[in-house]
Design an enzyme around this catalytic site. Structure first.
Site, short mmCIF file in Angstrom:
data_model
loop_
_atom_site.label_atom_id
_atom_site.label_comp_id
_atom_site.label_asym_id
_atom_site.label_seq_id
_atom_site.Cartn_x
_atom_site.Cartn_y
_atom_site.Cartn_z
N GLU A 53 0.89 -1.17 0.00
CA GLU A 53 0.00 0.00 0.00
C GLU A 53 0.92 1.21 0.00
OE1 GLU A 53 -2.68 0.29 3.39
OE2 GLU A 53 -2.59 2.47 3.24
N ARG A 57 1.10 10.16 0.64
CA ARG A 57 1.58 11.17 1.59
C ARG A 57 2.79 11.89 1.05
NH1 ARG A 57 1.30 7.38 7.04
NH2 ARG A 57 -0.74 6.57 6.49
N LYS A 141 -10.64 -1.27 6.80
CA LYS A 141 -9.45 -1.00 7.60
C LYS A 141 -9.91 -0.58 9.00
CE LYS A 141 -5.49 2.17 7.61
NZ LYS A 141 -4.45 2.75 6.76
C1 3PG Z 1 -1.11 3.85 8.38
O1 3PG Z 1 -0.57 4.71 7.75
O2 3PG Z 1 -2.04 3.16 7.93
C2 3PG Z 1 -0.60 3.67 9.73
O3 3PG Z 1 -0.05 4.86 10.16
C3 3PG Z 1 0.41 2.60 9.84
O4 3PG Z 1 0.54 2.44 11.19
P1 3PG Z 1 1.88 1.92 11.84
O5 3PG Z 1 2.96 2.87 11.40
O6 3PG Z 1 1.63 1.93 13.32
O7 3PG Z 1 2.13 0.55 11.32
#
Ligand code: 3PG
Length: 228
Positions: A53, A57, A141
């Protein structure tokens, strides 16, 4: 080129759910430089996890998705942090196989359906689960997982909502991965721990391979959810 021509024809919502449930982990990637996309994919493949994914960003995200789609067809690549309909159209244009959103936005879900893209919308409450179900989504999600009640919340949601499966993301790590995956209503877990920004910036893809191998070994210790 028509959007339809860019889509993976077989990737219906059911198809996406099957693939995600089989792989059990969705690496959440932030790429500052599209040149890192292919070495990263090779590291994911080497660790046995052909899915990414790529989050919207960074400026590099769309280019990275297009590159992965063109050069690494074995990787199931989706666009993450999809916040607007424009993001959805951009994801479709660059060939993303699916989109993931942090929250539930009906406009974004409609935009995804409009261009034939499977979507995993984010939820973290019963109200949002019901809104997502009403819009035709059943793979959701659960974000931010740890901060929204983690395992206890997912167990509580399994009572009333038998037909939805979750992808908890946010605070998942090698220590709690097996526990999350053991829940019947968890299709897969999302997370960045295998593909930390710093590792990618340092081009430390060997460490990525090791972390992905560690994660896939954990996956092998957990039985698949029922009916998968
Ligand atoms: C996301 O972007 O979906 C989450 O911030 C990922 O979370 P994590 O960095 O705690 O794995």
């Amino acid at each position: 080129m028509l959007r339809e021509e860019l889509l993976r024809g077989d990737l219906t919502v059911d198809g996406l759910e099957k693939r995600v449930t089989k792989l059990r982990i969705v690496p959440v990637v932030v790429l500052e430089d599209a040149n890192d996309a292919l070495p990263l994919c090779d590291a994911l493949m080497a660790g046995g996890l052909p899915i990414a994914e790529v989050t919207f960003r960074t400026e590099a995200a769309a280019e990275a998705i297009a590159l992965i789609r063109k050069e690494r067809s074995d990787i199931l690549v989706g666009a993450g942090t999809v916040l607007t309909s424009e993001h959805v159209f951009r994801a479709a244009d660059v060939g993303a196989a699916f989109v993931v959103t942090p929250g539930f936005n009906p406009k974004v879900v409609s935009a995804a359906f409009e261009c034939g893209l499977s979507i995993i919308p984010g939820v973290n409450s019963p109200t949002q689960v019901e809104m997502a179900m009403a819009s035709g989504c059943r793979l959701l999600k659960f974000f931010p997982a740890a901060a929204s009640g983690g395992l206890a919340m997912l167990k509580a949601l399994s009572g009333p909502y038998k037909d939805v499966r979750f992808v908890p993301t946010g605070g998942v790590n090698p220590e709690n991965l097996a526990e999350y995956l053991s829940l019947d209503n968890v299709a897969a877990c999302g997370g960045s721990w295998m593909v930390e920004k710093e590792l990618i910036a340092d081009k430390d893809f060997e460490s990525v391979v090791k972390l992905v191998c560690q994660a896939t070994e954990i996956v092998r210790t957990v039985p698949l959810p029922p009916n998968s």
